[in-house]
Design a protein around this motif. Structure first.
Motif, PDB file in Angstrom:
ATOM      1  N   ARG A 188       0.824  -1.212   0.000  1.00  0.00           N
ATOM      2  CA  ARG A 188       0.000   0.000   0.000  1.00  0.00           C
ATOM      3  C   ARG A 188       0.852   1.254   0.000  1.00  0.00           C
ATOM      4  N   ASN A 189       1.800   1.321   0.926  1.00  0.00           N
ATOM      5  CA  ASN A 189       2.536   2.569   1.103  1.00  0.00           C
ATOM      6  C   ASN A 189       3.565   2.806   0.011  1.00  0.00           C
ATOM      7  N   ALA A 190       4.143   1.734  -0.522  1.00  0.00           N
ATOM      8  CA  ALA A 190       5.051   1.907  -1.658  1.00  0.00           C
ATOM      9  C   ALA A 190       4.275   2.419  -2.864  1.00  0.00           C
ATOM     10  N   ILE A 191       3.104   1.811  -3.095  1.00  0.00           N
ATOM     11  CA  ILE A 191       2.274   2.214  -4.239  1.00  0.00           C
ATOM     12  C   ILE A 191       1.748   3.634  -4.058  1.00  0.00           C
ATOM     13  N   ILE A 192       1.203   3.915  -2.861  1.00  0.00           N
ATOM     14  CA  ILE A 192       0.643   5.245  -2.622  1.00  0.00           C
ATOM     15  C   ILE A 192       1.747   6.297  -2.632  1.00  0.00           C
ATOM     16  N   GLY A 235      -4.238   3.040  -4.686  1.00  0.00           N
ATOM     17  CA  GLY A 235      -3.951   2.380  -3.415  1.00  0.00           C
ATOM     18  C   GLY A 235      -5.129   1.890  -2.614  1.00  0.00           C
ATOM     19  N   SER A 236      -6.370   2.177  -3.031  1.00  0.00           N
ATOM     20  CA  SER A 236      -7.533   1.834  -2.214  1.00  0.00           C
ATOM     21  C   SER A 236      -7.663   0.338  -1.897  1.00  0.00           C
ATOM     22  N   PRO A 237      -7.536  -0.573  -2.869  1.00  0.00           N
ATOM     23  CA  PRO A 237      -7.696  -2.001  -2.540  1.00  0.00           C
ATOM     24  C   PRO A 237      -6.715  -2.497  -1.486  1.00  0.00           C
ATOM     25  N   GLY A 273     -15.039   3.371   1.511  1.00  0.00           N
ATOM     26  CA  GLY A 273     -14.382   4.541   2.068  1.00  0.00           C
ATOM     27  C   GLY A 273     -13.624   5.357   1.032  1.00  0.00           C
ATOM     28  N   PHE A 274     -13.975   5.178  -0.278  1.00  0.00           N
ATOM     29  CA  PHE A 274     -13.232   5.892  -1.324  1.00  0.00           C
ATOM     30  C   PHE A 274     -13.344   7.405  -1.166  1.00  0.00           C
ATOM     31  N   ILE A 275     -14.573   7.896  -0.917  1.00  0.00           N
ATOM     32  CA  ILE A 275     -14.773   9.346  -0.802  1.00  0.00           C
ATOM     33  C   ILE A 275     -14.026   9.913   0.405  1.00  0.00           C
ATOM     34  N   GLY A 279     -11.028  12.426   0.304  1.00  0.00           N
ATOM     35  CA  GLY A 279     -11.102  13.642   1.117  1.00  0.00           C
ATOM     36  C   GLY A 279      -9.911  13.741   2.042  1.00  0.00           C
ATOM     37  N   ARG A 280      -9.541  12.604   2.600  1.00  0.00           N
ATOM     38  CA  ARG A 280      -8.391  12.543   3.511  1.00  0.00           C
ATOM     39  C   ARG A 280      -7.074  12.751   2.759  1.00  0.00           C
ATOM     40  N   LEU A 281      -6.815  11.919   1.726  1.00  0.00           N
ATOM     41  CA  LEU A 281      -5.531  11.990   1.034  1.00  0.00           C
ATOM     42  C   LEU A 281      -5.399  13.248   0.179  1.00  0.00           C
ATOM     43  N   GLY A 282      -6.535  13.682  -0.405  1.00  0.00           N
ATOM     44  CA  GLY A 282      -6.484  14.914  -1.191  1.00  0.00           C
ATOM     45  C   GLY A 282      -6.124  16.105  -0.329  1.00  0.00           C
ATOM     46  N   SER A 283      -6.846  16.258   0.779  1.00  0.00           N
ATOM     47  CA  SER A 283      -6.564  17.381   1.679  1.00  0.00           C
ATOM     48  C   SER A 283      -5.205  17.197   2.360  1.00  0.00           C
TER      49      SER A 283
END
Length: 305
Positions: A188-192, A235-237, A273-275, A279-283
């Motif tokens: 997850r974190n490498a991809i994100i 990274g969501s999945p 929890g996509f939205i 909202g979290r990662l965008g902000s």
């Protein structure tokens, strides 16, 4: 600086780590309520059985935030903030602070011109994987504390705080348990990280070539939003699998968690929890990159005097 394709780090490695850690911690403190909502939505499972019909407790980002605040108090939205800040000091400082040095390592110190996108992605994958391997215990404790609020009333909480959580996990599950979910967490974190840093780097580089744009707050804002969007889509999945493994110890492995989630909740569960995640990662990205750009300028001036 994660600035443009041909820039070199303009401050010391220590200054880079410090500004990266500070910017990541500031963004974490501002956006952790959305992260708490995201974790609750990801941990929410569908009821099993043909005759069972239940209404999900949490609905949407703002609905989840409102439900948590109403039932558990506003402070519950900041549960996990202490390990969250621990995480960002280590993870944020390492993944962001090492990005430019690693990128330079991959292209060579004598490289001239824009860094190719594949090299940016490779550098970000590397720093994301290394950083989370170090910071995984802080991530585990943060998710465990965020998940505590979903326990039924009257059920005793497992942990009284972040330090108690670390010691309790080690005593009850062994020290290796602090690295539970390391596989999906590295993925997850490498991809994100690649999606965030490489896309921010690339988007900013592209914007700066457009007429009328300069290296200012507007460019940083647009680049940060782009970085957040790419990070969530990609990274969501793995983020859902990571949250479920850390929040529920019944899963035997990453594959077991993936297959059970797919079987019980369907493929769309991987984008639960996509939205709130966007909202979290965008902000988070906007706040972090805006803060990072400004603090690096300040530290650069201080180091040059």
């Amino acid at each position: 600086m994660v600035a443009d394709g041909n820039s070199k780090p303009d401050i010391s490695i220590a200054g880079t780590f410090a500004t990266s850690a500070f910017s990541a911690c500031f963004a974490e403190a501002c956006t952790i309520p959305l992260d708490t909502a995201k974790v609750r939505l990801q941990l929410q499972k569908q009821a099993l059985g043909a005759n069972v019909v239940t209404t999900p407790k949490y609905k949407g980002m703002m609905g989840t935030v409102a439900t948590i605040a109403r039932e558990e108090g506003l402070a519950a939205l900041w549960k996990g903030i202490v390990p969250g800040l621990h995480r960002q000091c280590l993870y944020g400082g390492l993944r962001i602070g090492l990005y430019d040095p690693v990128k330079t390592l991959y292209v060579g110190k004598d490289h001239v011109g824009d860094v190719p996108l594949p090299k940016k992605i490779l550098a970000a994958l590397t720093t994301g994987a290394v950083a989370i391997a170090v910071a995984n215990p802080t991530d585990l404790v943060k998710v465990r504390l965020q998940a505590e609020g979903k326990l039924p009333p009257g059920v005793p909480r497992r942990y009284s705080g972040s330090l108690n959580a670390y010691s309790t996990i080690v005593k009850q599950e062994g020290i290796a348990a602090l690295w539970t979910g390391l596989g999906p967490n590295i993925a997850r974190n490498a991809i994100i990280n690649a999606a965030e840093l490489a896309s921010y780097d690339q988007v900013k580089q592209t914007i700066l070539k457009l007429p009328g744009f300069s290296d200012n707050v507007v460019t940083h804002l647009l680049s940060g939003l782009g970085a957040g969007f790419f990070a969530v889509c990609i990274g969501s999945p793995v983020d859902v699998v990571k949250s479920r493994m850390m929040g529920d110890s019944s899963y035997k492995s990453t594959l077991d968690c993936f297959l059970k989630t797919l079987k019980n909740d369907g493929p769309f569960a991987f984008y639960k929890g996509f939205i709130p995640n966007f909202g979290r990662l965008g902000s988070w990205n906007v706040i972090m990159f805006l803060t990072l750009e400004q603090t690096k300028k300040i530290v650069g001036r201080l180091e040059s005097t």
